[in-house]
Motif scaffolding. Sequence first.
Motif, PDB file in Angstrom:
ATOM      1  N   MET A   1       0.822  -1.193   0.000  1.00  0.00           N
ATOM      2  CA  MET A   1       0.000   0.000   0.000  1.00  0.00           C
ATOM      3  C   MET A   1       0.870   1.261   0.000  1.00  0.00           C
ATOM      4  O   MET A   1       0.543   2.227  -0.647  1.00  0.00           O
ATOM      5  CB  MET A   1      -0.928  -0.040   1.207  1.00  0.00           C
ATOM      6  N   GLN A   2       2.000   1.211   0.718  1.00  0.00           N
ATOM      7  CA  GLN A   2       2.892   2.366   0.775  1.00  0.00           C
ATOM      8  C   GLN A   2       3.449   2.682  -0.611  1.00  0.00           C
ATOM      9  O   GLN A   2       3.573   3.853  -0.979  1.00  0.00           O
ATOM     10  CB  GLN A   2       4.033   2.125   1.753  1.00  0.00           C
ATOM     11  N   GLN A   3       3.772   1.648  -1.387  1.00  0.00           N
ATOM     12  CA  GLN A   3       4.308   1.875  -2.729  1.00  0.00           C
ATOM     13  C   GLN A   3       3.276   2.560  -3.625  1.00  0.00           C
ATOM     14  O   GLN A   3       3.630   3.447  -4.399  1.00  0.00           O
ATOM     15  CB  GLN A   3       4.769   0.563  -3.354  1.00  0.00           C
ATOM     16  N   LEU A   4       2.020   2.169  -3.502  1.00  0.00           N
ATOM     17  CA  LEU A   4       0.968   2.828  -4.291  1.00  0.00           C
ATOM     18  C   LEU A   4       0.851   4.301  -3.923  1.00  0.00           C
ATOM     19  O   LEU A   4       0.663   5.155  -4.796  1.00  0.00           O
ATOM     20  CB  LEU A   4      -0.377   2.123  -4.079  1.00  0.00           C
ATOM     21  N   PHE A   5       0.959   4.599  -2.651  1.00  0.00           N
ATOM     22  CA  PHE A   5       0.902   5.982  -2.196  1.00  0.00           C
ATOM     23  C   PHE A   5       2.073   6.784  -2.761  1.00  0.00           C
ATOM     24  O   PHE A   5       1.904   7.915  -3.227  1.00  0.00           O
ATOM     25  CB  PHE A   5       0.904   6.022  -0.655  1.00  0.00           C
ATOM     26  N   LEU A   6       3.267   6.201  -2.738  1.00  0.00           N
ATOM     27  CA  LEU A   6       4.452   6.888  -3.262  1.00  0.00           C
ATOM     28  C   LEU A   6       4.322   7.160  -4.757  1.00  0.00           C
ATOM     29  O   LEU A   6       4.667   8.242  -5.244  1.00  0.00           O
ATOM     30  CB  LEU A   6       5.716   6.069  -2.982  1.00  0.00           C
ATOM     31  N   VAL A   7       3.802   6.182  -5.497  1.00  0.00           N
ATOM     32  CA  VAL A   7       3.591   6.366  -6.940  1.00  0.00           C
ATOM     33  C   VAL A   7       2.531   7.447  -7.173  1.00  0.00           C
ATOM     34  O   VAL A   7       2.703   8.315  -8.035  1.00  0.00           O
ATOM     35  CB  VAL A   7       3.180   5.040  -7.617  1.00  0.00           C
ATOM     36  N   ALA A   8       1.468   7.412  -6.397  1.00  0.00           N
ATOM     37  CA  ALA A   8       0.384   8.379  -6.577  1.00  0.00           C
ATOM     38  C   ALA A   8       0.842   9.807  -6.281  1.00  0.00           C
ATOM     39  O   ALA A   8       0.564  10.731  -7.057  1.00  0.00           O
ATOM     40  CB  ALA A   8      -0.808   8.010  -5.686  1.00  0.00           C
ATOM     41  N   ILE A   9       1.541  10.005  -5.191  1.00  0.00           N
ATOM     42  CA  ILE A   9       2.027  11.346  -4.833  1.00  0.00           C
ATOM     43  C   ILE A   9       3.047  11.829  -5.866  1.00  0.00           C
ATOM     44  O   ILE A   9       2.977  12.954  -6.361  1.00  0.00           O
ATOM     45  CB  ILE A   9       2.640  11.354  -3.412  1.00  0.00           C
ATOM     46  N   GLY A  10       4.012  10.974  -6.201  1.00  0.00           N
ATOM     47  CA  GLY A  10       5.007  11.344  -7.206  1.00  0.00           C
ATOM     48  C   GLY A  10       4.362  11.630  -8.553  1.00  0.00           C
ATOM     49  O   GLY A  10       4.718  12.590  -9.237  1.00  0.00           O
ATOM     50  N   GLY A  11       3.407  10.789  -8.942  1.00  0.00           N
ATOM     51  CA  GLY A  11       2.709  10.981 -10.213  1.00  0.00           C
ATOM     52  C   GLY A  11       1.940  12.285 -10.264  1.00  0.00           C
ATOM     53  O   GLY A  11       1.932  12.975 -11.291  1.00  0.00           O
ATOM     54  N   ALA A  12       1.305  12.640  -9.160  1.00  0.00           N
ATOM     55  CA  ALA A  12       0.570  13.907  -9.114  1.00  0.00           C
ATOM     56  C   ALA A  12       1.523  15.088  -9.271  1.00  0.00           C
ATOM     57  O   ALA A  12       1.258  16.012 -10.055  1.00  0.00           O
ATOM     58  CB  ALA A  12      -0.201  14.018  -7.796  1.00  0.00           C
ATOM     59  N   ILE A  13       2.624  15.048  -8.562  1.00  0.00           N
ATOM     60  CA  ILE A  13       3.606  16.141  -8.655  1.00  0.00           C
ATOM     61  C   ILE A  13       4.181  16.213 -10.074  1.00  0.00           C
ATOM     62  O   ILE A  13       4.282  17.289 -10.668  1.00  0.00           O
ATOM     63  CB  ILE A  13       4.731  15.959  -7.612  1.00  0.00           C
ATOM     64  N   GLY A  14       4.536  15.059 -10.640  1.00  0.00           N
ATOM     65  CA  GLY A  14       5.091  15.028 -11.987  1.00  0.00           C
ATOM     66  C   GLY A  14       4.103  15.506 -13.038  1.00  0.00           C
ATOM     67  O   GLY A  14       4.473  16.235 -13.966  1.00  0.00           O
ATOM     68  N   SER A  15       2.846  15.119 -12.901  1.00  0.00           N
ATOM     69  CA  SER A  15       1.821  15.545 -13.863  1.00  0.00           C
ATOM     70  C   SER A  15       1.595  17.049 -13.812  1.00  0.00           C
ATOM     71  O   SER A  15       1.436  17.700 -14.852  1.00  0.00           O
ATOM     72  CB  SER A  15       0.505  14.815 -13.591  1.00  0.00           C
ATOM     73  N   ILE A  16       1.569  17.597 -12.616  1.00  0.00           N
ATOM     74  CA  ILE A  16       1.413  19.047 -12.479  1.00  0.00           C
ATOM     75  C   ILE A  16       2.611  19.766 -13.080  1.00  0.00           C
ATOM     76  O   ILE A  16       2.461  20.758 -13.801  1.00  0.00           O
ATOM     77  CB  ILE A  16       1.208  19.439 -11.000  1.00  0.00           C
ATOM     78  N   ALA A  17       3.805  19.253 -12.817  1.00  0.00           N
ATOM     79  CA  ALA A  17       5.016  19.867 -13.381  1.00  0.00           C
ATOM     80  C   ALA A  17       4.988  19.804 -14.905  1.00  0.00           C
ATOM     81  O   ALA A  17       5.341  20.777 -15.590  1.00  0.00           O
ATOM     82  CB  ALA A  17       6.261  19.169 -12.835  1.00  0.00           C
ATOM     83  N   ARG A  18       4.567  18.668 -15.468  1.00  0.00           N
ATOM     84  CA  ARG A  18       4.462  18.537 -16.931  1.00  0.00           C
ATOM     85  C   ARG A  18       3.469  19.553 -17.485  1.00  0.00           C
ATOM     86  O   ARG A  18       3.758  20.256 -18.450  1.00  0.00           O
ATOM     87  CB  ARG A  18       4.021  17.124 -17.321  1.00  0.00           C
ATOM     88  N   PHE A  19       2.313  19.660 -16.870  1.00  0.00           N
ATOM     89  CA  PHE A  19       1.276  20.583 -17.316  1.00  0.00           C
ATOM     90  C   PHE A  19       1.780  22.026 -17.302  1.00  0.00           C
ATOM     91  O   PHE A  19       1.606  22.773 -18.275  1.00  0.00           O
ATOM     92  CB  PHE A  19       0.040  20.435 -16.417  1.00  0.00           C
ATOM     93  N   LYS A  20       2.428  22.404 -16.218  1.00  0.00           N
ATOM     94  CA  LYS A  20       2.912  23.787 -16.088  1.00  0.00           C
ATOM     95  C   LYS A  20       4.057  24.077 -17.063  1.00  0.00           C
ATOM     96  O   LYS A  20       4.067  25.121 -17.721  1.00  0.00           O
ATOM     97  CB  LYS A  20       3.346  24.072 -14.645  1.00  0.00           C
ATOM     98  N   LEU A  75       8.809  10.978 -12.163  1.00  0.00           N
ATOM     99  CA  LEU A  75       9.204  11.048 -13.570  1.00  0.00           C
ATOM    100  C   LEU A  75       8.216  10.325 -14.480  1.00  0.00           C
ATOM    101  O   LEU A  75       8.032  10.727 -15.631  1.00  0.00           O
ATOM    102  CB  LEU A  75      10.620  10.522 -13.754  1.00  0.00           C
ATOM    103  N   GLY A  76       7.564   9.290 -13.973  1.00  0.00           N
ATOM    104  CA  GLY A  76       6.514   8.633 -14.746  1.00  0.00           C
ATOM    105  C   GLY A  76       5.332   9.560 -14.972  1.00  0.00           C
ATOM    106  O   GLY A  76       4.724   9.559 -16.041  1.00  0.00           O
ATOM    107  N   GLY A  77       5.004  10.370 -13.971  1.00  0.00           N
ATOM    108  CA  GLY A  77       3.945  11.359 -14.122  1.00  0.00           C
ATOM    109  C   GLY A  77       4.374  12.523 -14.996  1.00  0.00           C
ATOM    110  O   GLY A  77       3.578  13.122 -15.702  1.00  0.00           O
ATOM    111  N   PHE A  78       5.653  12.841 -14.938  1.00  0.00           N
ATOM    112  CA  PHE A  78       6.189  13.951 -15.745  1.00  0.00           C
ATOM    113  C   PHE A  78       6.228  13.559 -17.213  1.00  0.00           C
ATOM    114  O   PHE A  78       5.778  14.292 -18.076  1.00  0.00           O
ATOM    115  CB  PHE A  78       7.587  14.333 -15.234  1.00  0.00           C
TER     116      PHE A  78
END
Length: 126
Positions: A1-20, A75-78
């Motif tokens: 469950m912790q790994q899913l949380f880490l992927v989700a948080i990182g993905g959200a940050i990366g996606s926002i960075a990509r968008f901006k 980086l996957g989210g980015f």
Amino acid sequence: MQQLFLVAIGGAIGSIARFKLAGFMMNQATDWKFPLGTFTVNILGCLVIGALAGLADKYDLFSPDWKIFLFTGLLGGFTTFSAFGLETMILLRNGDIMTALLYVSLSVIIGVVLMYGSFMIFRHLF
């Protein structure tokens, strides 16, 4: 469950960075036909994932959780292009040149053909 949380948080940050970043770059080149925003994100993602992978390889710098957060999440989210670049580099580094060429060629050709085909099918069906 912790790994899913880490992927989700990182993905959200990366996606926002990509968008901006992509939006910023496109605003700088409004008259260009070249997709500068996506290009910039992909190239920067490759630069960053290469640098981090090099540090991780040389110094064993990141714990498994940090690797999941940084590589898969952030980086996957980015950009997934950075993961594609890293996988290709690993194949080349391991001497699997034909596999790397096949991976790159098939990914680009099949990806574009499927994208175009599904675009045309769904454009005409719906």
